[in-house]
Design a protein around this motif. Structure first.
Motif, PDB file in Angstrom:
ATOM      1  N   GLU B  26      14.980 -31.217  61.734  1.00 28.00           N
ATOM      2  CA  GLU B  26      15.924 -30.301  61.099  1.00 28.00           C
ATOM      3  C   GLU B  26      15.206 -29.043  60.663  1.00 28.00           C
ATOM      4  O   GLU B  26      15.696 -27.934  60.795  1.00 28.00           O
ATOM      5  CB  GLU B  26      16.517 -30.961  59.848  1.00 28.00           C
ATOM      6  CG  GLU B  26      17.606 -31.928  60.160  1.00 28.00           C
ATOM      7  CD  GLU B  26      18.579 -31.311  61.126  1.00 28.00           C
ATOM      8  OE1 GLU B  26      19.296 -30.395  60.706  1.00 28.00           O
ATOM      9  OE2 GLU B  26      18.635 -31.741  62.298  1.00 28.00           O
ATOM     10  N   THR B  37      10.842 -29.095  51.467  1.00 28.71           N
ATOM     11  CA  THR B  37      11.561 -29.712  50.365  1.00 28.71           C
ATOM     12  C   THR B  37      11.223 -28.907  49.120  1.00 28.71           C
ATOM     13  O   THR B  37      10.077 -28.557  48.916  1.00 28.71           O
ATOM     14  CB  THR B  37      11.063 -31.145  50.133  1.00 28.71           C
ATOM     15  OG1 THR B  37      11.024 -31.797  51.373  1.00 28.71           O
ATOM     16  CG2 THR B  37      11.953 -31.862  49.156  1.00 28.71           C
ATOM     17  N   MET B  51      18.644 -36.008  61.586  1.00 26.67           N
ATOM     18  CA  MET B  51      19.628 -36.907  60.985  1.00 26.67           C
ATOM     19  C   MET B  51      21.021 -36.613  61.537  1.00 26.67           C
ATOM     20  O   MET B  51      21.426 -35.478  61.668  1.00 26.67           O
ATOM     21  CB  MET B  51      19.635 -36.747  59.480  1.00 26.67           C
ATOM     22  CG  MET B  51      20.546 -37.756  58.829  1.00 26.67           C
ATOM     23  SD  MET B  51      20.754 -37.429  57.096  1.00 26.67           S
ATOM     24  CE  MET B  51      19.255 -38.116  56.467  1.00 26.67           C
ATOM     25  N   LEU B 143      24.234 -42.776  58.291  1.00 28.95           N
ATOM     26  CA  LEU B 143      23.539 -41.500  58.196  1.00 28.95           C
ATOM     27  C   LEU B 143      22.073 -41.800  58.447  1.00 28.95           C
ATOM     28  O   LEU B 143      21.477 -42.594  57.715  1.00 28.95           O
ATOM     29  CB  LEU B 143      23.667 -40.901  56.801  1.00 28.95           C
ATOM     30  CG  LEU B 143      24.887 -40.099  56.420  1.00 28.95           C
ATOM     31  CD1 LEU B 143      24.689 -39.527  55.020  1.00 28.95           C
ATOM     32  CD2 LEU B 143      25.141 -38.977  57.398  1.00 28.95           C
ATOM     33  N   PRO B 270      21.166 -41.445  46.785  1.00 28.19           N
ATOM     34  CA  PRO B 270      22.571 -41.037  46.861  1.00 28.19           C
ATOM     35  C   PRO B 270      22.873 -40.175  48.087  1.00 28.19           C
ATOM     36  O   PRO B 270      23.910 -40.352  48.717  1.00 28.19           O
ATOM     37  CB  PRO B 270      22.779 -40.262  45.561  1.00 28.19           C
ATOM     38  CG  PRO B 270      21.759 -40.818  44.618  1.00 28.19           C
ATOM     39  CD  PRO B 270      20.559 -41.101  45.487  1.00 28.19           C
ATOM     40  N   CYS B 271      21.983 -39.239  48.423  1.00 26.38           N
ATOM     41  CA  CYS B 271      22.309 -38.336  49.535  1.00 26.38           C
ATOM     42  C   CYS B 271      21.450 -38.582  50.765  1.00 26.38           C
ATOM     43  O   CYS B 271      21.917 -38.451  51.891  1.00 26.38           O
ATOM     44  CB  CYS B 271      22.203 -36.871  49.096  1.00 26.38           C
ATOM     45  SG  CYS B 271      20.510 -36.234  48.952  1.00 26.38           S
ATOM     46  N   VAL B 273      19.187 -36.711  51.959  1.00 27.89           N
ATOM     47  CA  VAL B 273      18.833 -35.488  52.687  1.00 27.89           C
ATOM     48  C   VAL B 273      18.099 -34.460  51.828  1.00 27.89           C
ATOM     49  O   VAL B 273      17.916 -33.325  52.246  1.00 27.89           O
ATOM     50  CB  VAL B 273      20.084 -34.807  53.298  1.00 27.89           C
ATOM     51  CG1 VAL B 273      20.792 -35.734  54.255  1.00 27.89           C
ATOM     52  CG2 VAL B 273      21.032 -34.336  52.197  1.00 27.89           C
ATOM     53  N   GLY B 274      17.720 -34.845  50.612  1.00 29.80           N
ATOM     54  CA  GLY B 274      16.976 -33.901  49.778  1.00 29.80           C
ATOM     55  C   GLY B 274      17.854 -33.005  48.925  1.00 29.80           C
ATOM     56  O   GLY B 274      17.376 -32.014  48.383  1.00 29.80           O
ATOM     57  N   ALA B 275      19.116 -33.358  48.765  1.00 32.80           N
ATOM     58  CA  ALA B 275      20.018 -32.483  48.012  1.00 32.80           C
ATOM     59  C   ALA B 275      20.155 -32.891  46.553  1.00 32.80           C
ATOM     60  O   ALA B 275      20.201 -32.049  45.667  1.00 32.80           O
ATOM     61  CB  ALA B 275      21.407 -32.478  48.655  1.00 32.80           C
ATOM     62  N   CYS B 276      20.205 -34.191  46.294  1.00 25.78           N
ATOM     63  CA  CYS B 276      20.631 -34.635  44.956  1.00 25.78           C
ATOM     64  C   CYS B 276      19.491 -34.746  43.964  1.00 25.78           C
ATOM     65  O   CYS B 276      19.711 -34.802  42.762  1.00 25.78           O
ATOM     66  CB  CYS B 276      21.382 -35.960  45.059  1.00 25.78           C
ATOM     67  SG  CYS B 276      20.304 -37.375  45.382  1.00 25.78           S
ATOM     68  N   GLN B 277      18.266 -34.808  44.448  1.00 22.39           N
ATOM     69  CA  GLN B 277      17.082 -34.884  43.588  1.00 22.39           C
ATOM     70  C   GLN B 277      17.015 -36.175  42.772  1.00 22.39           C
ATOM     71  O   GLN B 277      16.341 -36.240  41.749  1.00 22.39           O
ATOM     72  CB  GLN B 277      17.027 -33.686  42.620  1.00 22.39           C
ATOM     73  CG  GLN B 277      17.231 -32.342  43.297  1.00 22.39           C
ATOM     74  CD  GLN B 277      15.961 -31.827  43.958  1.00 22.39           C
ATOM     75  OE1 GLN B 277      14.949 -31.674  43.308  1.00 22.39           O
ATOM     76  NE2 GLN B 277      15.997 -31.597  45.260  1.00 22.39           N
ATOM     77  N   ALA B 278      17.730 -37.189  43.195  1.00 19.40           N
ATOM     78  CA  ALA B 278      17.723 -38.438  42.434  1.00 19.40           C
ATOM     79  C   ALA B 278      16.551 -39.316  42.827  1.00 19.40           C
ATOM     80  O   ALA B 278      16.215 -40.250  42.121  1.00 19.40           O
ATOM     81  CB  ALA B 278      19.027 -39.198  42.663  1.00 19.40           C
ATOM     82  N   CYS B 279      15.912 -39.042  43.956  1.00 21.95           N
ATOM     83  CA  CYS B 279      14.850 -39.909  44.445  1.00 21.95           C
ATOM     84  C   CYS B 279      13.487 -39.269  44.257  1.00 21.95           C
ATOM     85  O   CYS B 279      12.548 -39.570  44.991  1.00 21.95           O
ATOM     86  CB  CYS B 279      15.094 -40.253  45.912  1.00 21.95           C
ATOM     87  SG  CYS B 279      14.933 -38.816  46.984  1.00 21.95           S
TER      88      CYS B 279
END
Ligand code: FAD
Ligand code: FAD
Ligand code: FMN
Ligand code: FMN
Ligand code: FES
Ligand code: FES
Lengths: 314, 306, 314, 306
Positions: B26, B37, B51, B143, B270-271, B273-279
């Motif tokens: 990507e 990132t 993805m 996904l 949660p996402c 793909v690097g968007a939610c920042q939860a991981c």
């Protein structure tokens, strides 16, 4: 051909579709590039940024709830300058306006962020996120600070707590649009560790609560309302528009079903624009896409007489 | 916040086609550098296939033991290039029925094996807990691939895999690949992992059952021999457990070099793909990695552990 | 042996288990008689009553939501006098205290209801429900009116909107306990008719939001807090107690799984009372049931020196 | 708010054991009068067996047409005294698995038939829409019986049942009972009901297919002959549709007496026991009935229609 989603002024924000992502759900523009057709979105709203870098929260950050979730990230970001220099080129290539979400940390930092955004050609507007338990006076000061330091529109995203009063505060203080609202906050136990986590709550049920806030605010503000909370279907988005919102922000649905964001954007793009002519709600607006965008940019450049070398009109 | 301490990616290999020309990432497709990132540390240079959202069908469900069931799925061919270590985020597909939002988050599936079958749909097997229930015929959207393949030293001969209070599933696809590439592989099952049915594991795999405290006979020798180690741990306190394991290795070995021991993170994504920042996972020096983009395998010596 | 759930005063309310139904979920005392063991409940809270009769809402009244529901009934009831005369005998036979929920319609009507309840031997306490968008001053006036017109404890159930401020208002105005809180309100579309319905929102997700409110209020009020919202398991109820609530109210769970109300009451009855002695959380309090109730009534009669012919001590 | 206009309950009968001595109602057990719903109108005196929570098992699922599936359940014997017209509120039972809260409300099930089988579990069949999906082996908990049996005039000879834009299921158990008691019964299927498979209906039942506007051949005669009428309607606007039907009958008949035409309410019932007040139905004179306690069949001439 386009919808104006901020109040009249120097640089009102025009969008092709009244649908955009909510801050914090799509990163800074590269995260969903293979999964969502960005050019179908009315605008792109970035993840929250702060003036100085913020570190991630420690400990558990996600608690699954029934038909929803709780998330606590601490809004990590490397600060506005790093974000700008890293994403400027990407944003410049976007077909739709870019709105940078600025966390309402302190009036001073917000003013500095506003100045930074004012000078940034790749950014079309600022969205100010007000903290959950912010006093009215401080909210007013922050909004005025942001509005006073940029000619670009300042959208204000009010928290769920005290949303009605803060929406009116933001409106009086000159917000270009009021985003109703940030996700409600709550506490839930991490099932793995048993520890309590406090964070934002997302899920389809949030829509019912926020929709009522939009109903209550409709007609009371000078600035347009952007509805945001729990949209999980085209009908959810339409309900916000019907209740009086000028546009909507889709939140965690994008994580769960990325393609739905584009579907809602296409649907509402058609709905809102064809409805005045009495057309059916599912009819498509034929001008959507690059053509309308170019026309909009051309008009903007001519009218405003500024930014002659507009990034997107080429 | 600096992107410091980038590992020497040249010294690492990732399985199979990951370095092929057509595996444009990507990030590459956007003509932007690989390390993109926001504020994140890039562990390896390659992510494999871009993805996509694809569909899958449950063909068979088998019960491995009281706690684990195995799903046999037919998948789209575009996903069969997924590499050992990569995962998918799965969600039941409801077709014409009303969308269900419970469960809300996508399930994080760790493929145990992926097979391409000319003339037939590709197959994927995943191990899942016995709850929720899955039935043959159910459709899912996937996904993926999410994350990066495990990366090995070019000179690798001995790999140690450790599953400590967790299902060993995150390690199994890699184990299979290593064995087929004649790399000696040992799997340590500890705590909740000891019940995993050995009958489902490859014959060539050496399996060690450890006690709850990661004690097993000849431990010093096993650890000494290993060229690289991959560890998956229970989710009550992933970072705390990674720290325990790292300290154990520091006590058992003269040195623990970079790119030697990897934690395989199973944080909720949660996402993906690097968007939610939860991981996010904090690194030494104030930077952070995202498990979904930079993981799942993260160099334990680079992490900021509690 | 018993838990005092209202602040010290003339007639503090003592309960055997810190678990009771939320107003509006169990009717007036006859609805669940075959399905729930009433004697296991710490108290019985009635459906909302008004001074004058209220008619039911018209149109759709229930909208199923994802993992929850929206309900809009208009709180129909035949007025406090009819309710009293009809249910007095039933309540008199209950082993646990009876709390009548009075809708906060107007200060005058609330005062009248308080006087009515003060004179009613079958009723042990009043719970005042504050309307969703009530101004602070009116809330204070209503609470003072209720407290001033009865010697019985006045619990105040604050709305979800502005819960923190209204809880402090109620506390200052003399509330015997503050119930945090009434269900949040929202709007959702009736799937049958397509019409928008505004009403109360229930479901397990509500718990995460209300639990945070209780956490925020803990330690700030003189009056005990009663946690109420979205309890769907023993652990949900314990979370409220851990967060600082003295007792809890279970809401729509009773409709979905009637036996769970009793289970939670048994569980927390044991938990709270045996914990100080270091016992395990699931150990049962041996005195629960009639014995403790009799001891409580006896103590109350002796101490207070009033109500000599107590209804329940026989 | 007066409990006025109580019908002459003596003139009505309810099927089977409803008047037996052991059928003590909840209300009677509390030693309180039968008319005790807060402010509610009591249509008939008897509710049948007291409400209990019992378990049921799905034994078979058959597809009746594209929209309707039939569940064959084994139920506890205590529920087999349920009377025609009464219903149950059903919820999937999850056993040792975590409780699911989606769907949240209990499903309102209308038995089509209930059979006691000596030496075997009793059986119940219910018709459900094809969504959600049901599988054999699934367990349910049932709250029931909910509501009152349909009540008939002692002299009844001809009953007309009308299903207008709704599945006829709410009428079928009563139909069966009437036919077995030699009462001539006619079922009118209108609008969405016309597709209901006749093969599933009793042979002795006269079935009429009406158009969307409740027009059918010999309508005046059918209406004139009927001693009593029971009507179930679509849920988009139950009261509005009841009104339409009542007005149609007023136009077709010299008079529409009390206890002649009943609306069978399918309003959502969150609690089913008279607690939540969500199923209120306004009566003439300002009082109201509760569909869960006083219904499901309510005398249309007593209702306050829009
Ligand atoms: C949900 C939806 C509803 C539509 N409704 C109408 C309508 O009512 N009237 C009308 O004139 N046009 C309709 N269209 C088609 C739409 O007008 C054209 O896609 C558009 O005009 C092409 O311009 P573009 O810049 O968006 O092209 P692109 O971005 O190139 O769009 C083409 C993409 O849209 C997809 N697409 C095109 N048409 C459809 C469709 N009907 N359903 C699903 N995907 C499609 C294609 O597969 C392709 O991926 C609809 C499209 C979609 C997705
Ligand atoms: C959830 C639960 C947990 C309990 N935990 C303890 C404990 O830790 N220590 C202890 O000494 N006693 C325990 N008990 C038993 C309890 O103490 C006695 O039921 C009680 O003392 C009897 O007094 P009562 O007035 O409640 O009697 P009743 O109201 O007559 O209670 C008897 C009812 O409770 C049911 N019951 C009794 N025991 C249990 C049980 N263990 N589980 C489920 N149902 C039961 C019976 O079937 C009957 O319906 C527990 C009961 C329950 C329901
Ligand atoms: C001083 C300060 C101000 C904040 N202001 C905001 C804000 O304006 N908008 C916002 O969304 N989060 C703000 N936050 C962040 C919140 O505390 C919280 O981190 C955020 O809402 C994200 O939730 P989470 O960390 O639980 O994921 C602020 C935090 C601090 C410390
Ligand atoms: C003047 C007035 C005051 C009210 N006060 C309260 C109140 O104090 N507490 C309450 O729960 N409902 C109160 N209500 C009722 C609410 O408007 C609403 O009907 C109630 O919260 C129940 O919700 P529902 O009707 O949507 O089911 C009041 C209504 C009116 C008209
Ligand atoms: S899961 Fe990694 S950022 Fe969302
Ligand atoms: S369903 Fe009738 S009162 Fe609740």
């Amino acid at each position: 051909m386009s919808i104006q989603i901020t109040r009249a002024g120097k640089n009102p924000l025009q969008v092709d579709s009244p649908v955009m992502p909510a801050a914090g759900t799509m990163g800074f523009g590269d995260a969903y590039s293979g999964l969502v057709k960005f050019e179908k979105l009315g605008a792109f709203v970035t993840n929250p940024v702060t003036y100085t870098p913020w570190n991630p929260a420690s400990g558990a950050r996600v608690v699954p709830l029934d038909s929803g979730m709780l998330i606590h990230t601490g809004l990590p970001n490397p600060g506005i300058s790093k974000v700008m220099s890293k994403y400027r080129d990407l944003w410049d290539n976007f077909a739709m306006p870019v709105i940078v979400h600025v966390v309402g940390t302190s009036p001073e930092h917000v003013r500095k962020c506003a100045s930074r955004i004012d000078a940034e050609h790749a950014v079309d507007a600022l969205e100010l996120g007000l903290n959950d338990d912010i006093p009215w006076a401080e909210a007013e000061q922050m909004v005025r600070g942001a509005v006073g330091n940029t000619d670009k529109p300042v959208l204000v995203r009010v928290p769920f707590t005290d949303a009605l009063a803060l929406a009116e505060t933001a409106d009086h203080a000159g917000a270009g649009a009021v985003v109703v609202c940030a996700p409600p906050r709550g506490s839930a136990r991490d099932p793995h560790s048993g520890r309590m986590v406090t964070g934002r709550i997302y899920g389809p049920m949030v829509k019912a609560m926020v929709l009522r806030l939009v109903e209550q605010l409709a007609g009371k503000l000078e600035a347009p309302i952007i509805g945001s909370g729990g949209i999980h279907s085209e009908q959810d988005a339409r309900d916000y528009i019907d209740a009086g919102a000028r546009a909507v922000q889709v939140d965690t649905l994008t994580w769960i079903q990325p393609f739905m964001l584009e579907r809602i954007a296409r649907d509402l793009g058609g709905l809102v624009l064809t409805r005045p002519a009495g057309a059916l709600a599912d009819e498509w607006f034929p001008g959507m896409g690059e053509t309308a965008k170019k026309a909009r940019d051309a008009a903007k450049n001519k009218d405003a007489g500024q930014n002659p070398a507009s990034k997107k009109s080429g | 916040m600096l992107l410091a301490a980038l590992p020497d990616t040249e010294a690492l290999i990732v399985p199979a086609e990951a370095t092929d020309q057509h595996q444009t990432t990507e990030r590459q497709r956007h003509g932007r550098p690989n390390v993109c990132t926001m504020g994140a540390y890039a562990f390896q240079g390659h992510r494999g296939a871009p993805m996509r959202e694809t569909q899958a069908n449950i063909e068979r469900v088998t019960r491995l033991n009281a706690h684990i069931q195995r799903l046999h799925l037919s998948i789209e061919d575009s996903l069969n290039t997924i590499k050992p270590g990569q995962t998918v985020l799965a969600r039941r597909f409801y077709g014409s029925q009303p969308e269900q939002w419970q469960p809300y988050l996508r399930e994080h599936w760790w493929p145990v094996a992926v097979t391409a079958k000319p003339g037939h749909p590709s197959e994927m097997t995943v191990d899942r807990p016995t709850y929720p229930s899955y039935d043959p015929g159910q459709q899912y959207t996937l996904l993926g691939p999410v994350g990066k393949p495990f990366a090995y030293k070019r000179t690798i001969r001995q790999v140690l895999m450790i599953a400590h209070d967790t299902m060993p599933s995150p390690l199994l696809m890699s184990t299979e690949w290593l064995l087929s590439n004649k790399v000696n592989t040992t799997l340590v099952l500890s705590g909740k992992a000891v019940d995993y049915p050995v009958s489902e594991l490859p014959k060539e795999l050496e399996v060690i059952r450890s006690d709850d405290k990661l004690q097993w006979p000849n431990r010093v020798m096993t650890v000494g021999w290993a060229d690289q180690v991959f560890v998956a741990v229970g989710q009550d306190d992933e970072m705390g457990r990674f720290k325990e394991v790292l300290e154990l290795f520091k006590a058992l070995r003269a040195e623990v070099p970079k790119q030697y021991i990897f934690g395989v993170s199973q944080l909720i994504q949660p996402c993906g793909v690097g968007a939610c920042q939860a991981c996010t996972i904090s690194l030494q020096g104030g930077d952070y990695a995202l498990a979904c983009l930079d993981g799942p395998a993260l160099d334990l010596t680079a992490l900021h552990l509690p």
